[in-house]
Structures are given as structure tokens and as C-alpha cells.
Design a protein around this motif. Structure first.
Motif, PDB file in Angstrom:
ATOM      1  N   ALA A   1      -2.375  54.624  24.949  1.00 33.14           N
ATOM      2  CA  ALA A   1      -1.861  55.323  26.120  1.00 33.14           C
ATOM      3  C   ALA A   1      -2.624  56.631  26.348  1.00 33.14           C
ATOM      4  CB  ALA A   1      -0.371  55.601  25.944  1.00 33.14           C
ATOM      5  N   ALA A   2      -2.883  57.362  25.268  1.00 28.05           N
ATOM      6  CA  ALA A   2      -3.624  58.627  25.376  1.00 28.05           C
ATOM      7  C   ALA A   2      -5.042  58.383  25.872  1.00 28.05           C
ATOM      8  CB  ALA A   2      -3.645  59.328  24.018  1.00 28.05           C
ATOM      9  N   ALA A   3      -5.641  57.275  25.445  1.00 30.14           N
ATOM     10  CA  ALA A   3      -6.992  56.955  25.886  1.00 30.14           C
ATOM     11  C   ALA A   3      -7.039  56.694  27.385  1.00 30.14           C
ATOM     12  CB  ALA A   3      -7.523  55.744  25.124  1.00 30.14           C
ATOM     13  N   PHE A   4      -5.965  56.145  27.933  1.00 34.21           N
ATOM     14  CA  PHE A   4      -5.879  55.926  29.368  1.00 34.21           C
ATOM     15  C   PHE A   4      -5.645  57.223  30.135  1.00 34.21           C
ATOM     16  CE2 PHE A   4      -4.909  51.281  28.892  1.00 34.21           C
ATOM     17  CZ  PHE A   4      -5.803  50.827  29.841  1.00 34.21           C
TER      18      PHE A   4
ATOM     19  N   PRO B   1      -7.143  59.342  18.232  1.00 35.53           N
ATOM     20  CA  PRO B   1      -7.193  58.997  16.812  1.00 35.53           C
ATOM     21  C   PRO B   1      -7.620  57.573  16.480  1.00 35.53           C
ATOM     22  CG  PRO B   1      -4.931  59.082  17.586  1.00 35.53           C
ATOM     23  CD  PRO B   1      -5.772  59.599  18.694  1.00 35.53           C
ATOM     24  N   CYS B   2      -7.623  56.642  17.441  1.00 35.48           N
ATOM     25  CA  CYS B   2      -8.093  55.301  17.110  1.00 35.48           C
ATOM     26  C   CYS B   2      -9.535  55.156  17.581  1.00 35.48           C
ATOM     27  CB  CYS B   2      -7.209  54.210  17.703  1.00 35.48           C
ATOM     28  SG  CYS B   2      -6.710  54.461  19.408  1.00 35.48           S
ATOM     29  N   ALA B   3     -10.390  54.833  16.659  1.00 36.85           N
ATOM     30  CA  ALA B   3     -11.833  54.890  16.895  1.00 36.85           C
ATOM     31  C   ALA B   3     -12.269  54.017  18.061  1.00 36.85           C
ATOM     32  CB  ALA B   3     -12.578  54.481  15.631  1.00 36.85           C
ATOM     33  N   SER B   4     -11.735  52.818  18.176  1.00 43.54           N
ATOM     34  CA  SER B   4     -12.205  51.925  19.228  1.00 43.54           C
ATOM     35  C   SER B   4     -11.921  52.486  20.618  1.00 43.54           C
ATOM     36  CB  SER B   4     -11.558  50.543  19.084  1.00 43.54           C
ATOM     37  OG  SER B   4     -10.177  50.609  19.350  1.00 43.54           O
TER      38      SER B   4
END
Length: 203
Positions: free
Chosen positions: A133-136, A186-189
Motif C-alpha cells: 500500500a505504501a509503495a502505491f 521496507p519490502c525490497a521488491s
């Protein structure tokens, strides 16, 4: 919204570890997963399927299954949690989510296989969903569940979600959480997705 390279879905996979150290993979569903996903839902107990779909189902209708495996349609996405069992990749959990760019919201639902519950998989998947969600660029994360679904309510509370009245259905409860702004995903991908979104915004 972030543009996904649908021909390279595996680059968005994440490896999580349970408290026991066992590795799990969270990855997008792919068309060839249709049979395994249907088998997963059939293997759930009646109550688990009822809680997941807010009603009685024995399996996914074909039209719903098609929606699950076609990533990005209607800004909806599906991921599975897998691990290796006797040398075979096995689905032990799943989640489906939708990002509303205008509202900055990220809605989701999830399930964990009954005999894999109680090992921290739900907490690990929730943390990964927050990362996605944060990546979006979402600022608000939420989901709905039946008031009788004590396990999901407990999991949401443990993860820091607040429980609020559902706006439309008294039989449901909504759990929601604000997503704090983060300098690093925090998630690399999904740093790939976040970096791409930032690049597009700067153009």
C-alpha cells in the motif's frame, strides 16, 4: 497509479520469514495458478470460506476466479502466500486488494489455510500488504469482516488497526489504519514500484 510490468510479475515477489525461520513467498497470482487457487479455496473449512467471502460458497465461481488471476484489471490485484511442501510450491494463503488513487485508500481481504493458522502468517501478510500500500502511495488501509470473525478482528487489532462501524452493513465491522509516510519502502521488491512512481511524478 504505479505501472506494473505484467510480463515480469515475479520481480514483485517478496520472501518473508516466520518466527520459526521458515521462508514464505508472497507473489502475484498468474494464470497458471487458477487450478491451485481453486483447490486452495475448496480446502478451506466452511466457516473459513464464509468469513472470507461474507457468505456461503463452496468454491470460486468461474467469473470470480478469472478476476482473481487477471492482475490489474479494475485496479485490483491478487497475491498468494506459498511455501514448499514435499518439494512442491503450495498455496497456504491469499489476499486481494484494490488501490483507489483519488482517495488514497487501499482495501483488502485475505485468508490463511486452516491448518497453517497460528504460525504468524496472517501478521506477516498484513505487514506485507501495508508495504505494498505504501509503495502505491496510499495513506489509508482498510478491510471489512463479519462481526463474528473473531480471528480476523484479533489479527487486525494486533496489527494496530482500529475497529469502526461499517458504513453500510451492521453485520460487518471495518478495520482501518493510517499509513505513515516513509522514506524507504521496507519490502525490497516494491521499492521498484515506488521508485517508478516517483520517477513518473517528477516527469
Amino acid at each position: 497509479m504505479t505501472t506494473l510490468h505484467l510480463d515480469q510479475l515475479r520481480q514483485y515477489s517478496d520472501v518473508l520469514r516466520l518466527r520459526s525461520g521458515r521462508p514464505l513467498t508472497v507473489r502475484f497470482l498468474e494464470p497458471q495458478d487458477a487450478g491451485a487457487l481453486q483447490s486452495y479455496f475448496r480446502s478451506l473449512t466452511t466457516s473459513s470460506r464464509f468469513n472470507r467471502f461474507l457468505g456461503a460458497v463452496s468454491e470460486l465461481p468461474q467469473t470470480v476466479l478469472e478476476h482473481f488471476i487477471h492482475i490489474g484489471e479494475g485496479e485490483r490485484f491478487s497475491v498468494v502466500v506459498t511455501t514448499t511442501v514435499d518439494g512442491i510450491e503450495t498455496i497456504i494463503g491469499e489476499a486481494r486488494y484494490a488501490f483507489d488513487a483519488a482517495a488514497g485508500t487501499f482495501e483488502f481481504g485475505l485468508s490463511i489455510a486452516d491448518h497453517w493458522q497460528g504460525q504468524g502468517i496472517g501478521s506477516a501478510l498484513l505487514a506485507n500488504l501495508q508495504c505494498r500500500a505504501a509503495a502505491f502511495g496510499a495513506t489509508h488501509l482498510f478491510g471489512d469482516t463479519l462481526r463474528s470473525n473473531g480471528a480476523m478482528i484479533a489479527l487486525a487489532r494486533k496489527a494496530g488497526f482500529a475497529l469502526v462501524r461499517h458504513p453500510e452493513d451492521w453485520k460487518l465491522v471495518r478495520f482501518e489504519k493510517q499509513i505513515p509516510a516513509a522514506d524507504e519502502i521496507p519490502c525490497a521488491s516494491w521499492r521498484l514500484a515506488a521508485q517508478q512512481a516517483a520517477h513518473q511524478a517528477a516527469m
